[in-house]
Scaffold this motif. Sequence first.
Motif, PDB file in Angstrom:
ATOM      1  N   LEU A  16       0.831  -1.212   0.000  1.00  0.00           N
ATOM      2  CA  LEU A  16       0.000   0.000   0.000  1.00  0.00           C
ATOM      3  C   LEU A  16       0.857   1.250   0.000  1.00  0.00           C
ATOM      4  O   LEU A  16       0.623   2.196  -0.770  1.00  0.00           O
ATOM      5  CB  LEU A  16      -0.915  -0.014   1.231  1.00  0.00           C
ATOM      6  N   SER A  27      -4.147   3.059  -6.819  1.00  0.00           N
ATOM      7  CA  SER A  27      -4.920   1.830  -6.616  1.00  0.00           C
ATOM      8  C   SER A  27      -4.083   0.563  -6.757  1.00  0.00           C
ATOM      9  O   SER A  27      -4.500  -0.507  -6.295  1.00  0.00           O
ATOM     10  CB  SER A  27      -6.087   1.780  -7.605  1.00  0.00           C
ATOM     11  N   VAL A  30      -3.258  -0.776  -3.404  1.00  0.00           N
ATOM     12  CA  VAL A  30      -4.462  -1.269  -2.744  1.00  0.00           C
ATOM     13  C   VAL A  30      -4.839  -2.638  -3.279  1.00  0.00           C
ATOM     14  O   VAL A  30      -5.142  -3.567  -2.516  1.00  0.00           O
ATOM     15  CB  VAL A  30      -5.627  -0.272  -2.930  1.00  0.00           C
ATOM     16  N   ASP A  31      -4.798  -2.793  -4.588  1.00  0.00           N
ATOM     17  CA  ASP A  31      -5.166  -4.081  -5.181  1.00  0.00           C
ATOM     18  C   ASP A  31      -4.218  -5.197  -4.754  1.00  0.00           C
ATOM     19  O   ASP A  31      -4.652  -6.316  -4.430  1.00  0.00           O
ATOM     20  CB  ASP A  31      -5.167  -3.967  -6.707  1.00  0.00           C
ATOM     21  N   GLY A  33      -2.303  -5.316  -2.014  1.00  0.00           N
ATOM     22  CA  GLY A  33      -2.508  -5.610  -0.602  1.00  0.00           C
ATOM     23  C   GLY A  33      -3.807  -6.333  -0.347  1.00  0.00           C
ATOM     24  O   GLY A  33      -3.873  -7.272   0.472  1.00  0.00           O
ATOM     25  N   ALA A  34      -4.883  -5.934  -1.043  1.00  0.00           N
ATOM     26  CA  ALA A  34      -6.172  -6.583  -0.841  1.00  0.00           C
ATOM     27  C   ALA A  34      -6.137  -8.042  -1.291  1.00  0.00           C
ATOM     28  O   ALA A  34      -6.769  -8.908  -0.670  1.00  0.00           O
ATOM     29  CB  ALA A  34      -7.259  -5.821  -1.596  1.00  0.00           C
ATOM     30  N   HIS A  80     -16.652   2.740   4.153  1.00  0.00           N
ATOM     31  CA  HIS A  80     -15.483   3.222   4.903  1.00  0.00           C
ATOM     32  C   HIS A  80     -15.918   3.926   6.193  1.00  0.00           C
ATOM     33  O   HIS A  80     -15.232   3.826   7.219  1.00  0.00           O
ATOM     34  CB  HIS A  80     -14.671   4.182   4.045  1.00  0.00           C
ATOM     35  N   THR A 133     -10.153  -4.270   0.282  1.00  0.00           N
ATOM     36  CA  THR A 133      -9.916  -3.036  -0.480  1.00  0.00           C
ATOM     37  C   THR A 133     -10.402  -1.822   0.294  1.00  0.00           C
ATOM     38  O   THR A 133      -9.698  -0.812   0.407  1.00  0.00           O
ATOM     39  CB  THR A 133     -10.633  -3.115  -1.842  1.00  0.00           C
ATOM     40  N   LEU A 136      -8.069  -1.096   3.301  1.00  0.00           N
ATOM     41  CA  LEU A 136      -6.791  -0.479   2.930  1.00  0.00           C
ATOM     42  C   LEU A 136      -6.981   0.961   2.451  1.00  0.00           C
ATOM     43  O   LEU A 136      -6.142   1.826   2.732  1.00  0.00           O
ATOM     44  CB  LEU A 136      -6.098  -1.308   1.849  1.00  0.00           C
ATOM     45  N   GLU A 137      -8.064   1.231   1.748  1.00  0.00           N
ATOM     46  CA  GLU A 137      -8.340   2.620   1.362  1.00  0.00           C
ATOM     47  C   GLU A 137      -8.526   3.498   2.586  1.00  0.00           C
ATOM     48  O   GLU A 137      -8.042   4.634   2.638  1.00  0.00           O
ATOM     49  CB  GLU A 137      -9.574   2.667   0.463  1.00  0.00           C
ATOM     50  N   TYR A 139      -7.273   2.844   5.658  1.00  0.00           N
ATOM     51  CA  TYR A 139      -5.997   2.939   6.357  1.00  0.00           C
ATOM     52  C   TYR A 139      -5.064   3.931   5.668  1.00  0.00           C
ATOM     53  O   TYR A 139      -4.303   4.659   6.330  1.00  0.00           O
ATOM     54  CB  TYR A 139      -5.329   1.569   6.446  1.00  0.00           C
ATOM     55  N   ARG A 140      -5.111   3.963   4.347  1.00  0.00           N
ATOM     56  CA  ARG A 140      -4.277   4.919   3.622  1.00  0.00           C
ATOM     57  C   ARG A 140      -4.639   6.351   4.006  1.00  0.00           C
ATOM     58  O   ARG A 140      -3.759   7.191   4.221  1.00  0.00           O
ATOM     59  CB  ARG A 140      -4.442   4.718   2.118  1.00  0.00           C
TER      60      ARG A 140
END
Length: 412
Positions: A16, A27, A30-31, A33-34, A80, A133, A136-137, A139-140
């Motif tokens: 990420l 992205s 993200v992809d 890590g997901a 989210h 996904t 992680l979005e 968390y970012r």
Amino acid sequence: MNEAGTRTVELALAALLAAGGRGSDGSEGVDTGASLLAADPSADAELRGRGEGFVRLAWERGWQPADVVRLVRRDLDEPHVRLVTELIAAETRRYERLPPRWSDQLADLTAGPAKAQAQAPAAPRTDRFSHATAVLELYRLLIRLPAVEPVGPVPGAPLHLPPAEGEPRMLTRIRALLAKAEATGYPPEAEALTAKAQELMARHSIDDALLADRTMRGDVPGACRIGVDAPYETAKAILLDAVATANRCRAVWNSAYGFSTVVGFEADLAVVELLHTSLLVQGTAAMTRAEAEQRAAGRKRTKAFRQSFLMAYAYRLGERLAAATDQVTADARDESGGTGGSALLPVLAARDVAVEDRTERMFPETVATRVRGVTDEAGWTHGTSAADAARVPGGRGTGDGRGRIRPGPDRP
């Protein structure tokens, strides 16, 4: 400890953060890590624990629960918001006692999702990749939160405050008046109720200042954050500035993150929050009525009309609220008479100096800005009329107590 799950989370977060700007919106990381997280259910507990840690990091950087949720709602999506609300609830449960205002914020955050969940049909279960996904979005966003000016202690810090015993009776009365003003469909009644509320607010501030002086209570200015959401956030920020100044506070708008920080003594901060919220509700209702008149006359509703309406509403109310506060202060001085009357103004002046000093120390690089872009004269006229209709007590001149933000209609 689940070493395999921990390793998976480490790899996902590394992907990420390493991706940076790759992909149109970052992205790619993200992809990657997901995908790792979706394939390893043993990482779930560790992933949630990391999220609580990121929330704690946000507290240490000066953010509060309502700030974080507001930003997530603005920049991401409803899944989210649910995720961050759950993380905040879990992280704050570990503390025996929370700082002032936090309990109310947490109650508001958990009440909304609980009510929505009770009323909504059962949602389909999200697949693991989609869930990872969204996590992680979120968390970012949390990782990238910058440090902001703190407005109180973080959870877990020593609190040297007496236990809360409910709000003062005067605030309860003010809250009831404003609720009636928002609920009534009869504008003159709303005007009278709001006028009475502002008068009580000014007197409450004066009484609290004199009591603190007599008892040598040692009060110092505090601060709170109030959300300033789109659309028409500039006009809303000006309205908040007007309400804050009229109630002996100062407001500093952070447009990038959608909030204003209000600095003042606690009694004044409480009434600023109440009045600003109520005036937004009433202003929106008045704007809706004005738009209906415009449509009846054959004119389409426009963004310029609404922006100009709210700008004028905010600016004119600032003048009138300041005049009302000046009138109540003068009346209080006259009613006190003798030494009591002569002591009032120095007490208030000392508190004004303390608020200014705290504001300057918190925001040493704040600059004043002239607002531009008010182009709809009809909107400006209707907004001014709506503010004039919100009759406030007093009125010995309008003064220019705000002076820092001066919108006006642009004319050809």
